[in-house]
Write a protein that holds these residues in place. Structure first.
Motif, mmCIF file in Angstrom:
data_model
loop_
_atom_site.group_PDB
_atom_site.id
_atom_site.type_symbol
_atom_site.label_atom_id
_atom_site.label_comp_id
_atom_site.label_asym_id
_atom_site.label_seq_id
_atom_site.Cartn_x
_atom_site.Cartn_y
_atom_site.Cartn_z
ATOM 1 N N HIS A 14 -6.140 22.346 20.698
ATOM 2 C CA HIS A 14 -5.967 22.156 22.161
ATOM 3 C C HIS A 14 -6.464 20.750 22.493
ATOM 4 O O HIS A 14 -7.664 20.506 22.551
ATOM 5 N N HIS A 16 -5.671 17.004 24.855
ATOM 6 C CA HIS A 16 -4.952 16.195 25.849
ATOM 7 C C HIS A 16 -4.946 14.740 25.381
ATOM 8 O O HIS A 16 -5.999 14.118 25.281
ATOM 9 N N MET A 40 -1.274 19.114 24.498
ATOM 10 C CA MET A 40 -1.022 19.750 25.793
ATOM 11 C C MET A 40 0.051 18.984 26.567
ATOM 12 O O MET A 40 0.108 17.745 26.509
ATOM 13 N N HIS A 175 -9.462 27.773 25.523
ATOM 14 C CA HIS A 175 -10.820 27.471 26.031
ATOM 15 C C HIS A 175 -11.516 28.689 26.639
ATOM 16 O O HIS A 175 -11.819 28.728 27.813
ATOM 17 N N ASP A 247 -10.109 20.806 23.685
ATOM 18 C CA ASP A 247 -9.761 20.528 25.083
ATOM 19 C C ASP A 247 -10.287 19.156 25.496
ATOM 20 O O ASP A 247 -10.648 18.959 26.653
HETATM 21 ZN ZN ZN Z 1 -6.930 21.558 28.293
#
Ligand code: ZN
Ligand code: NCD
Ligand code: ZN
Length: 345
Positions: A14, A16, A40, A175, A247
């Motif tokens: 995960h 970004h 993502m 998450h 994340d």
């Molecule tokens: Zn995220």
């Protein structure tokens, strides 16, 4: 005492990467240690179609510095008008590894997300049929639900009914931040759960006690200590349901240190050193490889990496406090303790 640990090269399930100047700043931070990452799709505008994902993947590969090997695993952003046949083709060609469900308005750049789940029934059924995982930002957006309860309420009122309505759908609860989430994921077949580095380290006090700390604000927001402990137990247990999804979500400092600060913690740079501290404290260094390098590919039905990285314990490692760069500065996650594990990738 273990002073050196060699594990298969980890993946980030995960991540970004953003786009443009920000992507150029943050991509090398991930590619230094990680072999692959689930990327993502919450760009502005979002990555919705197979063509969007192919173009985004090309931009990522073009931004990758010489000498770094990295494989972006692309995702599509599910909207109420997503075409099941476009998704099917994107999955069958190998381009796309998951579809991301954002409840509309739940988090950063989620305005195009799903409001009416009946509208995505055809996509969900096709995904169940071909085994394509759905990644979920698991929070309700109902204004009268307290922000600290939004994950638990989502499981009960949205996720569980949706899974019951779509037998065979493979879901990653992204998450996970609560004991409720941990318990749900581990009791289910066809489910995985990603856990971030920062949720293993901070609880809500870190955000709020002694002054507000915007760099610890993310969504889902960090919860009480009992929830953090449940996440640590899940991540360090070796249970195959749980794998690393950092994340890592960069925002420039001026938008974090703001009257209406953005949600997101940037941890790509020092994640593996942070995790080694967490696993060592639990006497579970022998299970770091399962969490960071094995359980994710197993869930996604991809081969595990045939490369390795080595973590070595010694004097504290000096990671930069901030990344400077085109779109920065971006503050790097501060775990609040020294990081003794150096990563040689
Ligand atoms: Zn995220
Ligand atoms: C993410 C972002 O900034 O894109 N922010 C966050 O707080 N986690 C979005 C998300 O993963 O929900
Ligand atoms: Zn999210």
């Amino acid at each position: 005492m273990t002073e050196s640990l060699t594990i298969r090269r980890p993946d980030d399930w995960h991540l970004h990467l953003r786009d443009g100047a920000m992507m150029e700043t943050v991509l090398p931070e991930t590619a230094r240690h990680f072999g692959r990452a689930i990327i993502m799709p919450n760009l502005v505008p979002p990555v919705v179609t197979a063509a969007d994902a192919a173009a985004y993947r090309d931009r990522i590969m073009a931004a990758l510095p010489e000498g770094q090997a990295f494989e972006p695993l692309m995702t599509l952003y599910m909207t109420e008008t997503t075409d099941p046949q476009d998704v099917r083709r994107a999955a069958e060609s190998g381009l796309v590894k998951a579809v991301k469900l954002y409840p509309a308005g739940a988090t950063t750049n989620s305005a195009s997300g799903v409001r009416d789940f009946d509208k995505v029934r055809g996509v969900l059924e096709m995904m169940a049929e071909i085994g394509l995982p759905m990644c979920v930002h698991g929070e309700v957006t109902t204004p009268d639900v307290d922000i600290f309860d939004r994950e638990a309420v989502f499981i009960e009122t949205v996720l569980d009914p949706l899974r019951r309505n779509t037998p065979g759908l493979r879901v990653v609860m992204e998450h996970v931040t609560t004991a409720d989430g941990v318990n749900y994921v581990k009791s289910q077949e066809d489910m995985g759960g990603t856990i971030t580095t920062h949720h293993l380290i901070i609880n809500r006090n870190h955000i709020l006690v002694g002054g507000i700390k915007p760099h610890y604000y993310c969504l889902p927001v960090a919860k009480r200590e009992v929830h953090r402990l449940a996440l640590v137990e899940a991540a360090t247990s070796g249970d195959a349901h749980f794998f690393l999804g950092t994340d890592s979500a960069p925002h420039p400092d001026h938008l974090k240190e703001h009257a209406c600060g953005c949600a997101g913690v940037f941890s790509a740079t020092n994640t593996m050193s942070c995790l080694a501290e967490v696993f060592e404290a639990e006497d579970a260094l022998d299970r770091l490889e399962a969490f960071a390098s094995l359980n994710g590919p197993t869930f996604y039905r991809l081969p595990v990496s045939d490369e390795t990285i080595t973590l070595t314990k010694g004097a504290p490692v000096d990671y930069p406090a901030k990344l400077e760069g085109g779109a920065g500065p971006v503050t790097v996650f501060d775990p609040g303790f020294p990081l003794h594990w150096r990563v040689d990738a």
